[in-house]
Design a protein around this motif. Structure first.
Motif, PDB file in Angstrom:
ATOM      1  N   THR A   1       0.835  -1.215   0.000  1.00  0.00           N
ATOM      2  CA  THR A   1       0.000   0.000   0.000  1.00  0.00           C
ATOM      3  C   THR A   1       0.865   1.260   0.000  1.00  0.00           C
ATOM      4  O   THR A   1       0.578   2.233  -0.719  1.00  0.00           O
ATOM      5  N   LYS A   2       1.935   1.257   0.805  1.00  0.00           N
ATOM      6  CA  LYS A   2       2.816   2.427   0.844  1.00  0.00           C
ATOM      7  C   LYS A   2       3.506   2.660  -0.482  1.00  0.00           C
ATOM      8  O   LYS A   2       3.665   3.809  -0.935  1.00  0.00           O
ATOM      9  N   ALA A   3       3.920   1.550  -1.128  1.00  0.00           N
ATOM     10  CA  ALA A   3       4.602   1.686  -2.421  1.00  0.00           C
ATOM     11  C   ALA A   3       3.641   2.220  -3.489  1.00  0.00           C
ATOM     12  O   ALA A   3       4.028   3.036  -4.336  1.00  0.00           O
ATOM     13  N   ALA A   4       2.384   1.775  -3.444  1.00  0.00           N
ATOM     14  CA  ALA A   4       1.406   2.241  -4.443  1.00  0.00           C
ATOM     15  C   ALA A   4       1.025   3.702  -4.227  1.00  0.00           C
ATOM     16  O   ALA A   4       0.722   4.426  -5.182  1.00  0.00           O
ATOM     17  N   ALA A   5       1.038   4.152  -2.969  1.00  0.00           N
ATOM     18  CA  ALA A   5       0.620   5.532  -2.657  1.00  0.00           C
ATOM     19  C   ALA A   5       1.790   6.488  -2.493  1.00  0.00           C
ATOM     20  O   ALA A   5       1.595   7.617  -2.030  1.00  0.00           O
ATOM     21  N   SER A   6       2.982   6.063  -2.878  1.00  0.00           N
ATOM     22  CA  SER A   6       4.169   6.888  -2.616  1.00  0.00           C
ATOM     23  C   SER A   6       4.136   8.215  -3.381  1.00  0.00           C
ATOM     24  O   SER A   6       4.512   9.249  -2.852  1.00  0.00           O
ATOM     25  N   ASP A   7       3.694   8.218  -4.628  1.00  0.00           N
ATOM     26  CA  ASP A   7       3.701   9.449  -5.427  1.00  0.00           C
ATOM     27  C   ASP A   7       2.284   9.853  -5.859  1.00  0.00           C
ATOM     28  O   ASP A   7       2.107  10.393  -6.957  1.00  0.00           O
ATOM     29  N   CYS A   8       1.307   9.560  -5.017  1.00  0.00           N
ATOM     30  CA  CYS A   8      -0.089   9.858  -5.368  1.00  0.00           C
ATOM     31  C   CYS A   8      -0.633  11.107  -4.667  1.00  0.00           C
ATOM     32  O   CYS A   8      -1.814  11.433  -4.851  1.00  0.00           O
ATOM     33  N   TRP A   9       0.165  11.755  -3.828  1.00  0.00           N
ATOM     34  CA  TRP A   9      -0.318  12.977  -3.161  1.00  0.00           C
ATOM     35  C   TRP A   9      -0.007  14.182  -4.030  1.00  0.00           C
ATOM     36  O   TRP A   9       1.116  14.391  -4.470  1.00  0.00           O
ATOM     37  N   ARG A  10      -1.017  14.965  -4.257  1.00  0.00           N
ATOM     38  CA  ARG A  10      -0.890  16.134  -5.111  1.00  0.00           C
ATOM     39  C   ARG A  10      -1.225  17.400  -4.303  1.00  0.00           C
ATOM     40  O   ARG A  10      -2.026  17.361  -3.366  1.00  0.00           O
ATOM     41  N   LYS A  11      -0.614  18.501  -4.689  1.00  0.00           N
ATOM     42  CA  LYS A  11      -0.931  19.774  -4.060  1.00  0.00           C
ATOM     43  C   LYS A  11      -2.338  20.202  -4.467  1.00  0.00           C
ATOM     44  O   LYS A  11      -2.677  20.241  -5.645  1.00  0.00           O
ATOM     45  N   LYS A  12      -3.143  20.466  -3.480  1.00  0.00           N
ATOM     46  CA  LYS A  12      -4.542  20.808  -3.740  1.00  0.00           C
ATOM     47  C   LYS A  12      -4.626  22.211  -4.317  1.00  0.00           C
ATOM     48  O   LYS A  12      -4.180  23.190  -3.718  1.00  0.00           O
ATOM     49  N   LYS A  13      -5.210  22.326  -5.481  1.00  0.00           N
ATOM     50  CA  LYS A  13      -5.360  23.606  -6.145  1.00  0.00           C
ATOM     51  C   LYS A  13      -6.757  24.151  -5.865  1.00  0.00           C
ATOM     52  O   LYS A  13      -7.750  23.607  -6.355  1.00  0.00           O
ATOM     53  N   THR A  14      -6.811  25.141  -5.047  1.00  0.00           N
ATOM     54  CA  THR A  14      -8.087  25.766  -4.703  1.00  0.00           C
ATOM     55  C   THR A  14      -8.047  27.225  -5.144  1.00  0.00           C
ATOM     56  O   THR A  14      -7.136  27.970  -4.790  1.00  0.00           O
ATOM     57  N   SER A  15      -9.026  27.591  -5.922  1.00  0.00           N
ATOM     58  CA  SER A  15      -9.107  28.982  -6.356  1.00  0.00           C
ATOM     59  C   SER A  15      -9.565  29.853  -5.201  1.00  0.00           C
ATOM     60  O   SER A  15     -10.379  29.424  -4.369  1.00  0.00           O
ATOM     61  N   PRO A  16      -9.073  31.069  -5.072  1.00  0.00           N
ATOM     62  CA  PRO A  16      -9.489  31.941  -3.970  1.00  0.00           C
ATOM     63  C   PRO A  16     -10.970  32.290  -4.072  1.00  0.00           C
ATOM     64  O   PRO A  16     -11.538  32.345  -5.163  1.00  0.00           O
ATOM     65  N   ARG A  17     -11.587  32.515  -2.917  1.00  0.00           N
ATOM     66  CA  ARG A  17     -13.007  32.843  -2.901  1.00  0.00           C
ATOM     67  C   ARG A  17     -13.268  34.178  -3.601  1.00  0.00           C
ATOM     68  O   ARG A  17     -14.328  34.377  -4.187  1.00  0.00           O
ATOM     69  N   ILE A  18     -12.310  35.097  -3.502  1.00  0.00           N
ATOM     70  CA  ILE A  18     -12.412  36.378  -4.196  1.00  0.00           C
ATOM     71  C   ILE A  18     -11.276  36.445  -5.205  1.00  0.00           C
ATOM     72  O   ILE A  18     -10.102  36.408  -4.845  1.00  0.00           O
ATOM     73  N   SER A  19     -11.609  36.509  -6.451  1.00  0.00           N
ATOM     74  CA  SER A  19     -10.603  36.473  -7.507  1.00  0.00           C
ATOM     75  C   SER A  19      -9.844  37.804  -7.566  1.00  0.00           C
ATOM     76  O   SER A  19     -10.315  38.838  -7.087  1.00  0.00           O
ATOM     77  N   PRO A  20      -8.650  37.794  -8.184  1.00  0.00           N
ATOM     78  CA  PRO A  20      -7.898  39.054  -8.324  1.00  0.00           C
ATOM     79  C   PRO A  20      -8.652  40.127  -9.105  1.00  0.00           C
ATOM     80  O   PRO A  20      -8.494  41.316  -8.843  1.00  0.00           O
ATOM     81  N   SER A  21      -9.479  39.705 -10.067  1.00  0.00           N
ATOM     82  CA  SER A  21     -10.251  40.698 -10.828  1.00  0.00           C
ATOM     83  C   SER A  21     -11.306  41.376  -9.969  1.00  0.00           C
ATOM     84  O   SER A  21     -11.741  42.491 -10.279  1.00  0.00           O
ATOM     85  N   THR A  22     -11.716  40.706  -8.869  1.00  0.00           N
ATOM     86  CA  THR A  22     -12.682  41.311  -7.940  1.00  0.00           C
ATOM     87  C   THR A  22     -11.982  42.161  -6.892  1.00  0.00           C
ATOM     88  O   THR A  22     -12.532  43.168  -6.430  1.00  0.00           O
ATOM     89  N   ARG A  23     -10.788  41.766  -6.514  1.00  0.00           N
ATOM     90  CA  ARG A  23     -10.068  42.527  -5.495  1.00  0.00           C
ATOM     91  C   ARG A  23      -9.729  43.948  -5.969  1.00  0.00           C
ATOM     92  O   ARG A  23      -9.685  44.882  -5.163  1.00  0.00           O
ATOM     93  N   LYS A  24      -9.501  44.105  -7.262  1.00  0.00           N
ATOM     94  CA  LYS A  24      -9.136  45.434  -7.774  1.00  0.00           C
ATOM     95  C   LYS A  24     -10.263  46.447  -7.590  1.00  0.00           C
ATOM     96  O   LYS A  24     -10.040  47.524  -7.023  1.00  0.00           O
ATOM     97  N   PRO A  25     -11.520  46.173  -8.015  1.00  0.00           N
ATOM     98  CA  PRO A  25     -12.584  47.160  -7.745  1.00  0.00           C
ATOM     99  C   PRO A  25     -12.905  47.318  -6.266  1.00  0.00           C
ATOM    100  O   PRO A  25     -13.305  48.396  -5.825  1.00  0.00           O
ATOM    101  N   LEU A  26     -12.714  46.250  -5.477  1.00  0.00           N
ATOM    102  CA  LEU A  26     -12.948  46.368  -4.034  1.00  0.00           C
ATOM    103  C   LEU A  26     -11.921  47.310  -3.398  1.00  0.00           C
ATOM    104  O   LEU A  26     -12.267  48.118  -2.522  1.00  0.00           O
ATOM    105  N   ALA A  27     -10.660  47.196  -3.814  1.00  0.00           N
ATOM    106  CA  ALA A  27      -9.632  48.100  -3.280  1.00  0.00           C
ATOM    107  C   ALA A  27      -9.889  49.538  -3.727  1.00  0.00           C
ATOM    108  O   ALA A  27      -9.711  50.482  -2.944  1.00  0.00           O
TER     109      ALA A  27
END
Length: 462
Positions: free
Chosen positions: A294-320
């Motif tokens: 099990t350890k050998a099969a799962a050795s390279d299966c962890w990936r960095k979780k890509k989560t988009s921000p709740r407020i996008s950069p295009s929204t932060r500009k008018p808010l600022a």
């Protein structure tokens, strides 16, 4: 905890010659300071420049001739983002967004001018103070050519360490501070008699307190008074105030989120299963083999979780942009446009986030219909049907609520035939109304001729 911020005011008599630049640079290098407001700078025009040797930034507001004039001297790191507004050759303001401080410096007319001119000048000062952005700390500095004193009614705004007696112009200045709830800070902090005066006459025998720094009562002022050993040639002395600026909150760095790639794990497990394995001797040996597999099969299966921000950069500009324009009367149209753009961008962000959640539900094998219902569900208030059309209406609900609360029972109702009230409930949520209805008891108060629902006792007819 916060960091100290030093604000000073000085009537320099002149800053126009190059020799005065060198003199004030050497004097400032020996004290702690961040911003110094200068009166009678006598620099022509409205502009800014930087001292060559020290890098001090100077904003000045003067007339067509080298007469009067006010200026601000700033440390180089404060010049970025600072907003300077030269109102006249006697009045100017400076906005520091990073410190959220709004400075107004003034050079009041001397006794050579009549009181009407002085009162008109104070009206201009009040107009400048009224333009303080929301959330900023207003600080009024300058040479006001008047004596203030602690008198009955102004104890909250003038301290004990002021002149023994006030004149008419000093009282007018005190009224301006009281109107804007500004405390004259250099009259509150303890000083001996020789450290109170700020101006010395040419005869060397007359001393008065004319230069003041006023800040709100709520401002975190640590100290304020005259800097005695300020090596600059002038008949005025430097007044300096130390205020505490709160530190910027530092967010804790979150741990990196990772997710398990099931597809890669399945591929690795199938590859390892095709390889021959030794027959286990015991159950412990079999468990260790399964664990290693099990350890050998799962050795390279962890990936960095890509989560988009709740407020996008295009929204932060008018808010600022909206945050910068808020509270400024001259940018009402631009503020409205920024608010509209921020709302449109936020709606688009919410729509994209819901699409991502639906896509994730489909990948994990969940019910897309249930996920969509959860995303679009909302708590609905109870509505009352319209007596004419029969459809549920908000207007009919408001009318029912008003009738319910304005209802007054008739005092001619006999107590013997009184029964519990069957009045319709107001349009609340069921969860909000269930608990009060369980404990509700009604009784008749013959003294007040009214129904009381606060006490749990009721007549036997109920």
């Amino acid at each position: 905890m916060g960091r100290p911020f030093y604000i000073g005011t000085l009537n320099a008599r002149t800053l126009a010659p190059k020799e005065k630049h060198i003199e004030i640079e050497l004097a400032l290098s020996k004290i702690k300071w961040d911003v110094v407001a200068v009166q009678e700078a006598r620099i022509v025009g409205l502009s800014s420049f930087q001292f060559a040797s020290s890098g001090i930034v100077c904003y000045h507001s003067g007339g067509a001739t080298a007469k009067y004039g006010v200026a601000y001297l700033l440390q180089p790191h404060l010049a970025k983002g600072a907003i300077f507004l030269g109102i006249s050759d006697r009045l100017a303001s400076l906005e520091l967004p990073n410190q959220r401080i709004f400075l107004v410096t003034a050079y009041a007319p001397t006794s050579a001018y009549d009181d009407a001119t002085y009162d008109d000048f104070l009206d201009q000062v009040e107009t400048a103070l009224q333009s303080t952005p929301k959330g900023y700390t207003p600080v009024l500095t300058g040479d006001f050519n008047g004596r203030v004193a602690r008198e009955a009614g102004n104890e909250k705004y003038v301290g004990e360490y002021a002149s023994p007696s006030a004149n008419a112009r000093g009282r007018s200045f005190t009224e301006t501070c009281m109107k804007h709830k500004l405390r004259i800070q250099n009259t509150f902090h303890k000083r001996r008699t020789g450290r109170i005066w700020t101006w010395r006459a040419m005869n060397g025998q007359t001393f008065n307190q004319k230069d003041f720094i006023a800040a709100p009562i709520s401002a975190p002022v640590v100290n304020c008074g005259v800097v005695n050993r300020f090596e600059f040639n002038s008949d005025h002395r430097l007044v300096r105030m130390e205020i505490t600026i709160p530190n910027k909150s530092r967010h804790k760095r979150c741990r990196e989120k990772r997710e398990f790639d099931r597809g890669s794990f399945t591929v690795n497990a199938n590859l390892l299963a095709s390889m021959p394995l030794a027959r286990p001797i015991s159950a412990t040996d079999a468990y260790l083999q399964i664990q290693a597999f099990t350890k050998a099969a799962a050795s390279d299966c962890w990936r960095k979780k890509k989560t988009s921000p709740r407020i996008s950069p295009s929204t932060r500009k008018p808010l600022a942009q909206r945050h910068l324009l808020k509270g400024k009367s001259y940018s009402a149209i631009a503020y409205s446009i920024a608010c509209k753009a921020a709302r449109i961008s936020l709606v688009d962000d919410i729509r994209k986030r819901k699409e991502v959640q639906l896509r994730k539900a489909a990948i994990l094998g969940r019910s897309i219909v249930k996920e969509a219902l959860n995303l679009h569900s909302s708590r609905k208030r109870l509505l009352v049907p319209d007596p004419i059309s029969g459809a549920f209406s908000q207007d009919a609900t408001k009318t029912a609520v008003r009738i319910f609360y304005e209802y007054k029972p008739s005092v001619q109702l006999p107590l013997g035939i009184f029964t519990c009230s069957n009045e319709p409930l107001p349009p609340f949520l069921p969860d909000e109304a269930r608990n009060p209805l369980v404990h509700l008891k009604i009784r008749w108060n013959s003294t007040r001729h009214a129904l009381l629902c606060e006490r749990p006792h009721c007549p036997s007819t109920c």
